[in-house]
Design a protein around this motif. Structure first.
Motif, PDB file in Angstrom:
ATOM      1  N   TRP A  94     -39.060  20.576  14.344  1.00  0.00           N
ATOM      2  CA  TRP A  94     -38.804  19.754  15.530  1.00  0.00           C
ATOM      3  C   TRP A  94     -37.485  20.125  16.190  1.00  0.00           C
ATOM      4  N   VAL A 153     -37.251  21.407  20.011  1.00  0.00           N
ATOM      5  CA  VAL A 153     -36.517  20.636  21.023  1.00  0.00           C
ATOM      6  C   VAL A 153     -35.389  21.481  21.612  1.00  0.00           C
ATOM      7  N   SER A 168     -36.850  24.037  23.883  1.00  0.00           N
ATOM      8  CA  SER A 168     -37.292  23.441  25.146  1.00  0.00           C
ATOM      9  C   SER A 168     -36.115  23.197  26.076  1.00  0.00           C
TER      10      SER A 168
END
Lengths: 295, 301
Positions: free
Chosen positions: B34, B38, B41
């Motif tokens: 994760w 993240v 992104s």
């Protein structure tokens, strides 16, 4: 039926193929042949008769520091870009290949630069990284020193590679996601039940299954790295002091701006031959490995 | 990062049999995944945020707080300036570029469809040779080819003209189109052709009336991908149409508009935003088709 086919004339086939063959011949093959011919001349682009100079243009290439440097930059891009895009693309694909809303959003986020012109991407990152750009404005207004992202030769090459990866790994990722979907789930399940570690499963089940896709991806990215042009034009303008000129950038500048069509053509021929040879060589090598891995 | 098996176990966790240590390992792996996603992104999206926000700010705000969003001082003035630029009519460039996209796609279909059919149905060595020749075009770095293309077009009297540009841009679509179409036509049963022949249709008629309508999915793929590359192409229009023709596509126009103002960010950001907007809108609407198209193109290789 066979009778019918034999007696039918070949004319329709010719009519159907002619437009494509003529177009391709005139705008791909003739120009390519013209490049080869011009590479043996010293044509400047407007004199009536190009003068033959034999291999002089090719000999000059080996001693031209500008050409050698562009070859070096292109080589670095080819190696780092190809490996980087594939590593990032495969990593991202593995992380988000499962269906689901969050993964769908991640995919779009990683992939969207694909639809934007390389020229625009170059301008955008130039506005972010240049001396008076976004990041340096932020740094200096917060009491830090500005960083020479595009003004120092080594930094500039690093920035170029970064932007190439930023805009390029999404396509690789999308292709790897499709590849991962071809791996039989039962095979992975079986290996898992046998107690194989995740890494072992990846190496011994997933990788052999997706080997053909790895080949396609490596070759695709390699070929695109050999022709990086617009990004350089917009991001660094080949600078500082020509240090980030790629082969394609140098060829277009060389031929049009300096009226050195013969010399530029020699570079173009070499770039085309090297690209073709690398693509073919890499494909052959990897296809052989694919079968070796699968066995 | 993560891998297929750990993702697989995500779904089943918490597995009752999992020991404390394995569970911890599993949790930390999911957390790493994760965190990576993240962070990645953010790296992808911040440039887009910078672009959008700064297109609506004054030079002072761009300089002093490039990441800030001063709601009260946002302005449409600079976007308006781009649209009012007397040297480069962006709205016209949208239209011109779109027209090029349409014309090249239609021409590409007309040229590549029939030859792909001949190749796919042919059994001779020359058909294989023809396919190989076209596909080899993929490996020619096309900007490099532009130099001699200029002289071919000059000889034909097409240099600096719209037909010259459209012809070369169409030519660039041949390798991918023929490759894709020929592979697809091979999956269409020959019996259909033969039935049409018995009914008296010629080969050309058979292709356009019987085979072509069945090619819809693969044509959609080619059209979508070609549209993107034509829309985004810069070198070809820049060199063949040239600044002298006064005819700008979105990319050549933005290049000209930004050119000498590359440090004036109230020019740069709005221009870039308006240049990107249509492609991004297209992406948001067509994302699934773009991805499927790319995937089918590559997996046939």
């Amino acid at each position: 039926m066979t009778m019918l086919r034999r007696t039918r004339s070949a004319l329709p086939g010719v009519v159907m193929s002619a437009p494509a063959i003529i177009m391709f011949g005139l705008l791909m093959i003739v120009p390519l042949a013209l490049s080869v011919y011009l590479s043996f001349t010293n044509w400047n682009g407007y004199s009536a008769h190009p003068m033959g100079v034999g291999l002089a243009n090719y000999r000059r290439l080996w001693h031209d520091p500008e050409v050698l440097h562009a070859a070096w930059v292109t080589g670095v891009l080819a190696v780092v870009g190809t490996i980087g895009c594939n590593a990032l693309g495969l990593g991202a694909a593995v992380a988000i290949s499962r269906p689901g809303k969050a993964n769908r959003i991640f995919r779009a986020v990683f992939f969207y630069p694909y639809v934007i012109s390389a020229l625009i991407i170059g301008f955008l990152w130039s506005a972010i990284l240049s001396n008076g750009g976004v990041i340096n404005n932020y740094l200096t207004s917060h009491g830090h020193e500005a960083l020479p992202f595009l003004s120092d030769p080594d930094w500039a090459l690093g920035s170029l590679i970064f932007v190439v990866l930023w805009s390029g790994f999404g396509l690789t990722m999308v292709l790897y996601i499709a590849a991962l979907q071809t791996v039989p789930a039962s095979l992975i399940e079986a290996a898992r039940i046998d107690g194989a570690s995740p890494w072992a499963i990846f190496r011994q089940v997933t990788m052999p299954s997706i080997a053909p896709f790895v080949t396609v991806n490596l070759v695709l990215v390699l070929v695109s790295m050999m022709r990086v042009y617009e990004l350089v034009l917009a991001l660094t303008g080949g600078g500082p002091a020509g240090q980030t000129q790629t082969a394609a950038y140098l060829i277009l500048g060389q031929s049009f701006q300096n009226n050195a069509l013969g010399y530029g053509s020699a570079q173009a021929v070499i770039l085309t031959v090297v690209t073709g040879a690398l693509a073919l060589g890499l494909t052959t090598l990897l296809r052989r490995r694919e079968t070796a891995v699968a066995a | 990062m993560s891998n297929p098996t750990s993702r697989r176990s995500d779904r089943r966790s918490p597995a009752p049999s999992r020991s404390g240590a394995a569970g911890l390992l599993h949790t930390s792996r999911a957390a790493t995944r994760w965190a990576g996603l993240v962070l990645g992104s953010l790296l992808m999206l911040v440039p887009m945020y910078v672009l959008v926000v700064n297109a609506f700010k004054d030079q002072d705000d761009i300089q002093n707080s490039p990441f800030g969003l001063p709601l009260s001082r946002l302005t449409l003035a600079h976007v308006q300036d781009v649209l009012d630029n007397p040297d480069f009519d962006l709205v016209k460039a949208y239209g011109v570029t779109l027209l090029f996209v349409v014309v090249v796609n239609v021409l590409s279909l007309a040229v590549c469809g029939p030859v792909s059919y001949v190749i796919a149905r042919g059994r001779g060595r020359r058909h294989v040779a023809l396919l190989l020749m076209f596909v080899a075009g993929t490996f020619i770095p096309n900007q490099v080819l532009l130099i001699p293309v200029v002289f071919v077009l000059k000889t034909l009297g097409l240099m600096g003209t719209v037909p010259g540009f459209v012809l070369f841009e169409t030519c660039l679509t041949i390798p991918f189109s023929v490759f894709l179409y020929a592979a697809y036509i091979r999956t269409i049963p020959r019996e259909l052709d033969e039935a049409a022949a018995i009914d008296g249709a010629g080969r050309i008629g058979t292709f356009w009336r019987i085979v072509f309508p069945l090619m819809r999915p693969v044509v959609a793929t080619a059209v979508i991908l070609h549209s993107l590359s034509i829309w985004n192409d810069f070198v070809t229009p820049q060199i063949i149409l040239g600044p002298g023709s006064g005819l700008y596509t979105v990319t050549t126009g933005v290049y000209a508009a930004i050119g000498q103002y590359s440090t004036n960010y109230t020019v740069v950001f709005p221009n870039l935003l308006l240049a990107i907007a249509p492609a991004l809108a297209f992406f948001i609407v067509m994302q699934r088709y773009i991805v499927n198209g790319l995937t089918s193109g590559a997996t046939k290789g």
